[in-house]
Design a protein around this motif. Structure first.
Motif, PDB file in Angstrom:
ATOM      1  N   ARG A  17       0.835  -1.197   0.000  1.00  0.00           N
ATOM      2  CA  ARG A  17       0.000   0.000   0.000  1.00  0.00           C
ATOM      3  C   ARG A  17       0.876   1.256   0.000  1.00  0.00           C
ATOM      4  NH1 ARG A  17      -2.094   2.840   4.051  1.00  0.00           N
ATOM      5  NH2 ARG A  17      -1.377   1.375   5.598  1.00  0.00           N
ATOM      6  N   GLY A  18       0.645   2.100  -0.973  1.00  0.00           N
ATOM      7  CA  GLY A  18       1.245   3.437  -0.969  1.00  0.00           C
ATOM      8  C   GLY A  18       2.631   3.561  -1.560  1.00  0.00           C
ATOM      9  N   VAL A  19       3.528   2.653  -1.236  1.00  0.00           N
ATOM     10  CA  VAL A  19       4.913   2.810  -1.678  1.00  0.00           C
ATOM     11  C   VAL A  19       5.544   1.449  -1.980  1.00  0.00           C
ATOM     12  CG1 VAL A  19       5.792   2.808   0.691  1.00  0.00           C
ATOM     13  CG2 VAL A  19       7.125   3.910  -1.096  1.00  0.00           C
ATOM     14  N   ARG A  67       9.460  -0.119  -2.907  1.00  0.00           N
ATOM     15  CA  ARG A  67      10.890   0.159  -3.093  1.00  0.00           C
ATOM     16  C   ARG A  67      11.549  -1.099  -3.661  1.00  0.00           C
ATOM     17  NH1 ARG A  67       9.356   2.493   1.760  1.00  0.00           N
ATOM     18  NH2 ARG A  67       9.589   4.749   1.800  1.00  0.00           N
ATOM     19  N   ASP A  77      -1.611  10.795   5.548  1.00  0.00           N
ATOM     20  CA  ASP A  77      -1.380   9.371   5.335  1.00  0.00           C
ATOM     21  C   ASP A  77       0.125   9.131   5.427  1.00  0.00           C
ATOM     22  OD1 ASP A  77      -1.388   6.739   4.711  1.00  0.00           O
ATOM     23  OD2 ASP A  77      -2.097   6.967   2.653  1.00  0.00           O
ATOM     24  N   ALA A 119       1.530   6.263   5.121  1.00  0.00           N
ATOM     25  CA  ALA A 119       1.811   4.936   4.560  1.00  0.00           C
ATOM     26  C   ALA A 119       3.075   4.916   3.727  1.00  0.00           C
ATOM     27  CB  ALA A 119       0.636   4.487   3.699  1.00  0.00           C
ATOM     28  N   LEU A 120       3.526   6.095   3.252  1.00  0.00           N
ATOM     29  CA  LEU A 120       4.687   6.102   2.370  1.00  0.00           C
ATOM     30  C   LEU A 120       6.000   5.917   3.122  1.00  0.00           C
ATOM     31  CD1 LEU A 120       3.705   8.968  -0.065  1.00  0.00           C
ATOM     32  CD2 LEU A 120       3.067   6.576  -0.081  1.00  0.00           C
ATOM     33  N   ALA A 121       5.962   6.021   4.442  1.00  0.00           N
ATOM     34  CA  ALA A 121       7.195   5.866   5.221  1.00  0.00           C
ATOM     35  C   ALA A 121       7.649   4.409   5.210  1.00  0.00           C
ATOM     36  CB  ALA A 121       6.963   6.325   6.649  1.00  0.00           C
ATOM     37  N   GLY A 122       8.927   4.212   5.168  1.00  0.00           N
ATOM     38  CA  GLY A 122       9.477   2.862   5.170  1.00  0.00           C
ATOM     39  C   GLY A 122       9.702   2.352   6.579  1.00  0.00           C
ATOM     40  N   PRO A 123      10.207   1.094   6.713  1.00  0.00           N
ATOM     41  CA  PRO A 123      10.442   0.534   8.043  1.00  0.00           C
ATOM     42  C   PRO A 123      11.535   1.266   8.813  1.00  0.00           C
ATOM     43  CG  PRO A 123      11.272  -0.932   6.331  1.00  0.00           C
ATOM     44  CD  PRO A 123      10.502   0.143   5.648  1.00  0.00           C
ATOM     45  N   GLY A 154       4.220  -0.698  10.705  1.00  0.00           N
ATOM     46  CA  GLY A 154       5.288  -1.341   9.943  1.00  0.00           C
ATOM     47  C   GLY A 154       6.699  -0.888  10.255  1.00  0.00           C
TER      48      GLY A 154
END
Lengths: 332, 201
Positions: free
Chosen positions: A193-195, A197, B26, B28-32, B86
């Motif tokens: 969802r959303g991104v 990589r 939102d 949601a675009l952030a990574g772990p 996440g």
């Protein structure tokens, strides 16, 4: 007839991202451009190119939601690059098809991801408000405010963690069929969802749901090289997997170690198998249902196997271990 | 931090979480490797805990510790939400500890500087020029001079990295090293303590 319809459904969604080989002319620290009806893309360079310097890069570019001819896509990307005045298109690498993958695998329902991330529950907000009000009132008493802060922190974390169903924001599934033609390729599907990589996009098919969502592609020189973003949308990345010597049968697991697994018999009853080690026959298990997000509308009248692979198994399918890889097969 | 500033910080730090709840934001675009909620929540607390005070404002002993404790539940909640969405657990815990340390240290520097006019001046100058000014300068370069022929100057980035505000912004988008900002804060505390020695003035 059914196969033809399934194939048609599976091919409706057009690939939304492709790899493009471009030549960049210095002086330049990066380029960015918009593609009409598709989104935008950006190349970020670690070291800026000096005047007169030329270099070739592979960048991710968005493609329009409506399926167009390769010539038309090439024309769109060429025009977008021309607007930067620093780059020109060499070649738009055609999106890889899923040759050899059966229509049934491609038409399988995707895992149902949550449409948003974790959110602040009202109960936690109430705890935060009460703790803050008391700590303001008692602000000169250090021990009291410290104890209260610790208690409120633990309570808020428990409320955030403990309430509500877990939200799935990414899923990896290897789709397969048992007892079909030997060597039939499998389908590895990753939904995020959303991104999304990745370090490679050239050998994959990337779709977006909803298909009209604009996609922004960022390409960097360091890993992860490609970052695709589409707020509120879901990326679905598919690629073909060759089974090689791997196989899965009730008699023996010659596939890989499963941390947990479930089996639905043709009569519709589910069994929780538990761990299934490499080389073992299928354990008996006990009645139990699998996670609901993995079994949306699967065909009836045949057995369904679901298994979560142990970390490190089948690492040729996906890069990294997050999220875990599931195997979903019919006809075991 | 006095009660009005605490209330503003509390409301401002919860704003991202409430806006996300309302569907406006939102993350949601952030990574772990990112802690978007924690980074934004910490930003408000760090900014307000370290804000230079007027000399006429009444002094409250140990207010720096009170600020840190008031921020702790909000930071813990933001961190838990990041993990649920996440973010890596170890990274979220580490970031929360650093954020709490920055809130405490910025509050301590402001409290130490409050004693004398000289220390108040030094603290205000360093805070406004380095901790607030440098990140804004960097942001101006990042957003204003993004044209391909103008690469980002390295010295601006290095200066901005010494700000805990910049650290919290970086923590919200990806992994950020806290050591430069920590060292700068320790130096600020030492300066405030040095110039604030003696009777109150």
């Amino acid at each position: 007839m059914i196969a033809a319809v399934l194939l048609l459904v599976a091919q409706t969604a057009a690939p939304r991202v492709a790899a493009a080989r471009i030549e960049v002319n210095g002086p330049c620290a990066g380029i960015s451009a918009r593609v009409e009806g598709a989104g935008s893309f950006e190349l970020v360079l670690d070291q800026p190119l000096s005047a007169g310097e030329r270099k070739t890069f592979e960048v991710a570019v968005p493609l329009p939601a409506s399926p167009l001819s390769a010539e038309w896509n090439t024309k769109l990307i060429t025009e977008a690059l021309a607007s930067t005045a620093h780059a020109a298109l060499i070649e738009l690498v055609p999106a890889r098809g899923l040759d050899g993958v059966s229509a049934e695998l491609r038409a399988r329902p995707r895992a149902a991801l949550g449409d948003h991330g974790a959110r602040l529950p009202w109960s936690a907000l109430f705890v935060l408000g009460a703790a803050f009000a008391i700590s303001l009132h008692q602000r000169r008493r250090i021990v009291v405010t410290s104890a209260l802060a610790l208690f409120a922190s633990v309570a808020a974390v428990v409320l955030v963690h403990g309430l509500g169903a877990p939200l799935i924001s990414a899923a990896r599934i290897v789709e397969m069929r048992f007892g079909e033609l030997p060597g039939e390729p499998w389908l590895a599907v990753e939904a995020r969802r959303g991104v999304l990589r990745s370090d490679r996009i050239a050998d994959e098919r990337i779709e977006v749901e909803p298909s009209f969502a604009p996609v922004h592609c960022t390409t960097r020189e360091s890993s992860p090289r490609f970052e695709l973003t589409a707020p509120g949308a879901t990326f679905v990345r598919s690629r073909t997997l060759q089974p090689g010597a791997r196989r899965l049968a009730r008699e023996v697991n010659a596939f890989g170690a499963f941390e947990a697994s479930w089996l639905r018999e043709p009569d519709g009853t589910w069994r929780a198998i538990g761990p299934w080690r490499l080389g073992d026959p299928l354990p008996t298990g006990k009645p139990g249902e699998p996670p609901g997000w993995l079994v949306p509308a699967l065909p009836m009248g045949t057995s369904v196997f679901l298994g979560r692979l142990a970390a490190g198994e089948l690492d040729l399918a996906f890069t990294g271990s997050d999220p875990p890889t599931w195997v979903r097969g019919l006809g075991l | 931090m006095r009660p009005p500033a605490s209330i503003v910080a509390w409301c401002a730090s919860l704003a991202p979480l409430l806006l996300e709840r309302a569907g406006v934001l939102d993350f949601a675009l952030a990574g772990p490797a990112a802690a978007p909620r924690l980074g934004l929540c910490a930003l408000a607390w760090i900014a307000l805990a370290g804000l230079p005070c007027a000399g006429s404002a009444p002094r409250e002993p140990h207010s720096w510790w009170g600020s840190a404790m008031a921020s702790l539940p909000v930071l813990a909640t933001a961190s838990a939400l990041d993990v649920e969405s996440g973010a890596a657990l170890a990274h979220a815990i580490r970031t929360a500890i650093w954020a709490l340390a920055f809130v405490a240290l910025t509050g301590l520097a402001a409290e130490l500087a409050h004693r004398r006019a000289t220390s108040r001046g030094v603290h205000a100058a360093v805070w406004l020029a380095v901790f607030l000014g440098a990140p804004m300068f960097a942001a101006a370069f990042h957003f204003g001079a993004r044209a391909s022929a103008f690469p980002f100057p390295t010295f601006v980035r290095s200066l901005a990295n010494s700000s805990p505000l910049q650290w919290s912004l970086h923590a919200s988008t990806g992994a950020a090293s806290p050591y430069t900002a920590f060292a700068a804060l320790v130096v600020l505390c030492a300066l405030a303590a040095h110039f604030g020695r003696g009777a109150e003035a």
